[in-house]
Design a protein around this motif. Structure first.
Motif, PDB file in Angstrom:
ATOM      1  N   PRO A  43      -2.143  15.753  18.587  1.00 29.56           N
ATOM      2  CA  PRO A  43      -0.709  15.632  18.301  1.00 29.56           C
ATOM      3  C   PRO A  43      -0.091  14.516  19.134  1.00 29.56           C
ATOM      4  O   PRO A  43      -0.516  14.268  20.263  1.00 29.56           O
ATOM      5  CB  PRO A  43      -0.144  16.994  18.730  1.00 29.56           C
ATOM      6  CG  PRO A  43      -1.298  17.915  18.702  1.00 29.56           C
ATOM      7  CD  PRO A  43      -2.515  17.099  19.037  1.00 29.56           C
ATOM      8  N   GLY A  44       0.884  13.835  18.589  1.00 27.91           N
ATOM      9  CA  GLY A  44       1.546  12.764  19.313  1.00 27.91           C
ATOM     10  C   GLY A  44       1.065  11.386  18.921  1.00 27.91           C
ATOM     11  O   GLY A  44       1.712  10.394  19.236  1.00 27.91           O
ATOM     12  N   ALA A  49      -6.010   7.112  10.153  1.00 28.23           N
ATOM     13  CA  ALA A  49      -6.663   6.328   9.105  1.00 28.23           C
ATOM     14  C   ALA A  49      -7.320   7.247   8.094  1.00 28.23           C
ATOM     15  O   ALA A  49      -7.730   8.361   8.413  1.00 28.23           O
ATOM     16  CB  ALA A  49      -7.714   5.405   9.718  1.00 28.23           C
ATOM     17  N   ALA A  50      -7.424   6.759   6.861  1.00 19.86           N
ATOM     18  CA  ALA A  50      -8.137   7.466   5.799  1.00 19.86           C
ATOM     19  C   ALA A  50      -9.395   6.685   5.452  1.00 19.86           C
ATOM     20  O   ALA A  50      -9.388   5.451   5.410  1.00 19.86           O
ATOM     21  CB  ALA A  50      -7.246   7.605   4.562  1.00 19.86           C
ATOM     22  N   PHE A  51     -10.471   7.440   5.245  1.00 23.56           N
ATOM     23  CA  PHE A  51     -11.765   6.855   4.896  1.00 23.56           C
ATOM     24  C   PHE A  51     -12.248   7.474   3.585  1.00 23.56           C
ATOM     25  O   PHE A  51     -11.886   8.601   3.239  1.00 23.56           O
ATOM     26  CB  PHE A  51     -12.796   7.130   5.994  1.00 23.56           C
ATOM     27  CG  PHE A  51     -12.328   6.754   7.361  1.00 23.56           C
ATOM     28  CD1 PHE A  51     -12.148   5.419   7.714  1.00 23.56           C
ATOM     29  CD2 PHE A  51     -12.044   7.729   8.315  1.00 23.56           C
ATOM     30  CE1 PHE A  51     -11.715   5.071   8.977  1.00 23.56           C
ATOM     31  CE2 PHE A  51     -11.607   7.387   9.588  1.00 23.56           C
ATOM     32  CZ  PHE A  51     -11.445   6.054   9.913  1.00 23.56           C
ATOM     33  N   VAL A  71       3.176  10.873   3.607  1.00 21.03           N
ATOM     34  CA  VAL A  71       3.088  11.448   4.958  1.00 21.03           C
ATOM     35  C   VAL A  71       3.455  10.466   6.059  1.00 21.03           C
ATOM     36  O   VAL A  71       3.639  10.859   7.213  1.00 21.03           O
ATOM     37  CB  VAL A  71       1.682  12.017   5.262  1.00 21.03           C
ATOM     38  CG1 VAL A  71       1.320  13.132   4.287  1.00 21.03           C
ATOM     39  CG2 VAL A  71       0.621  10.931   5.271  1.00 21.03           C
ATOM     40  N   SER A  72       3.563   9.171   5.729  1.00 23.45           N
ATOM     41  CA  SER A  72       3.873   8.196   6.777  1.00 23.45           C
ATOM     42  C   SER A  72       4.868   7.166   6.271  1.00 23.45           C
ATOM     43  O   SER A  72       5.063   6.995   5.071  1.00 23.45           O
ATOM     44  CB  SER A  72       2.596   7.497   7.257  1.00 23.45           C
ATOM     45  OG  SER A  72       1.999   6.761   6.213  1.00 23.45           O
ATOM     46  N   ILE A 115       0.697   4.705   8.947  1.00 23.28           N
ATOM     47  CA  ILE A 115       1.477   4.237  10.098  1.00 23.28           C
ATOM     48  C   ILE A 115       2.806   4.974  10.198  1.00 23.28           C
ATOM     49  O   ILE A 115       3.547   5.058   9.232  1.00 23.28           O
ATOM     50  CB  ILE A 115       1.714   2.720   9.976  1.00 23.28           C
ATOM     51  CG1 ILE A 115       0.360   2.002   9.987  1.00 23.28           C
ATOM     52  CG2 ILE A 115       2.609   2.212  11.088  1.00 23.28           C
ATOM     53  CD1 ILE A 115       0.443   0.551   9.601  1.00 23.28           C
ATOM     54  N   ASP A 116       3.081   5.496  11.407  1.00 25.26           N
ATOM     55  CA  ASP A 116       4.315   6.262  11.669  1.00 25.26           C
ATOM     56  C   ASP A 116       4.352   7.530  10.828  1.00 25.26           C
ATOM     57  O   ASP A 116       5.173   7.672   9.909  1.00 25.26           O
ATOM     58  CB  ASP A 116       5.572   5.417  11.406  1.00 25.26           C
ATOM     59  CG  ASP A 116       5.824   4.415  12.509  1.00 25.26           C
ATOM     60  OD1 ASP A 116       5.186   4.525  13.577  1.00 25.26           O
ATOM     61  OD2 ASP A 116       6.650   3.516  12.288  1.00 25.26           O
ATOM     62  N   LEU A 117       3.461   8.441  11.168  1.00 24.98           N
ATOM     63  CA  LEU A 117       3.420   9.738  10.477  1.00 24.98           C
ATOM     64  C   LEU A 117       4.757  10.457  10.636  1.00 24.98           C
ATOM     65  O   LEU A 117       5.329  10.473  11.730  1.00 24.98           O
ATOM     66  CB  LEU A 117       2.300  10.602  11.065  1.00 24.98           C
ATOM     67  CG  LEU A 117       0.878  10.086  10.815  1.00 24.98           C
ATOM     68  CD1 LEU A 117      -0.105  10.791  11.737  1.00 24.98           C
ATOM     69  CD2 LEU A 117       0.483  10.267   9.352  1.00 24.98           C
TER      70      LEU A 117
END
Ligand SMILES: [Cu+2]
Length: 150
Positions: A43-44, A49-51, A71-72, A115-117
Motif C-alpha cells: 500500500p502507498g 504495472a500490468a503484464f 483504476v488510475s 500511473i497514480d492509482l
C-alpha cells in the motif's frame, strides 16, 4: 412524425450501432490475451504495472497503441532500457504485434504502466484494462492483482 419515417430512423440507428461494433465485419478478434496480471505492490505505491502475453493470431501486423483503465489517472505503454548501467522505464509510442507471433509483456521488459492509482489495489482484485490497437477493435480484459512470480 410518421410511423414509416420513425421506422427508417430506427433501421439507420441499428445499422450504425452494428457498424460501430466491428468496422471490419464479423469474426473473432485477432489478438488473444494470455496470463494477464497486475503487479501487487505494498500500500502507498502510486504506480504499478500490468503484464500479459499478446498473441496476434491474424495474418496482418498490428500494434498496441494505447491502454485505458479506470483504476488510475493515466495509463502508458512502457519498456525498459539501460541508462548508465541502470535499468530505467521509458514510455513507448506503441508495441508492435507482428502477425502470427507472441509478444510478451513481463517484468523488466514491456509493460502497461498504471500511473497514480485512485485506490490501493488488493490481491485477487480484477482490474479492467482496455487495449487499443492501430488496426483492430478495442479489447477489454480483466487482469487479476498478484505477485508476478506466483
Ligand atoms: Cu513503467
Amino acid at each position: 412524425m410518421g410511423r414509416s419515417l420513425l421506422f427508417a430512423l430506427l433501421v439507420i440507428l441499428v445499422a450504425a450501432a452494428h457498424a460501430d461494433d466491428d468496422p471490419r465485419g464479423s469474426g473473432p478478434h485477432p489478438v488473444k490475451i494470455d496470463q494477464p496480471l497486475v503487479r501487487l505492490l505494498p500500500p502507498g505505491q502510486p504506480n504499478t504495472a500490468a503484464f500479459m502475453v499478446l498473441r496476434n493470431t491474424g495474418g496482418r501486423n498490428l500494434a498496441l497503441i494505447a491502454a485505458e483503465s479506470a483504476v488510475s489517472r493515466a495509463v502508458e505503454l512502457h519498456d525498459h532500457e539501460m541508462v548508465d548501467g541502470m535499468m530505467r522505464m521509458r514510455e513507448v509510442g506503441q508495441i508492435a504485434l507482428p502477425a502470427n507471433s507472441l509478444t510478451v509483456l513481463e517484468p523488466g521488459g514491456l509493460h502497461v504502466m498504471l500511473i497514480d492509482l485512485h485506490e490501493p489495489l488488493r490481491a485477487g482484485q480484477r482490474v479492467p484494462i482496455t487495449l487499443v490497437f492501430d488496426d483492430a477493435p478495442r479489447l477489454e480484459l480483466h487482469a487479476p492483482v498478484r505477485h508476478p512470480g506466483d
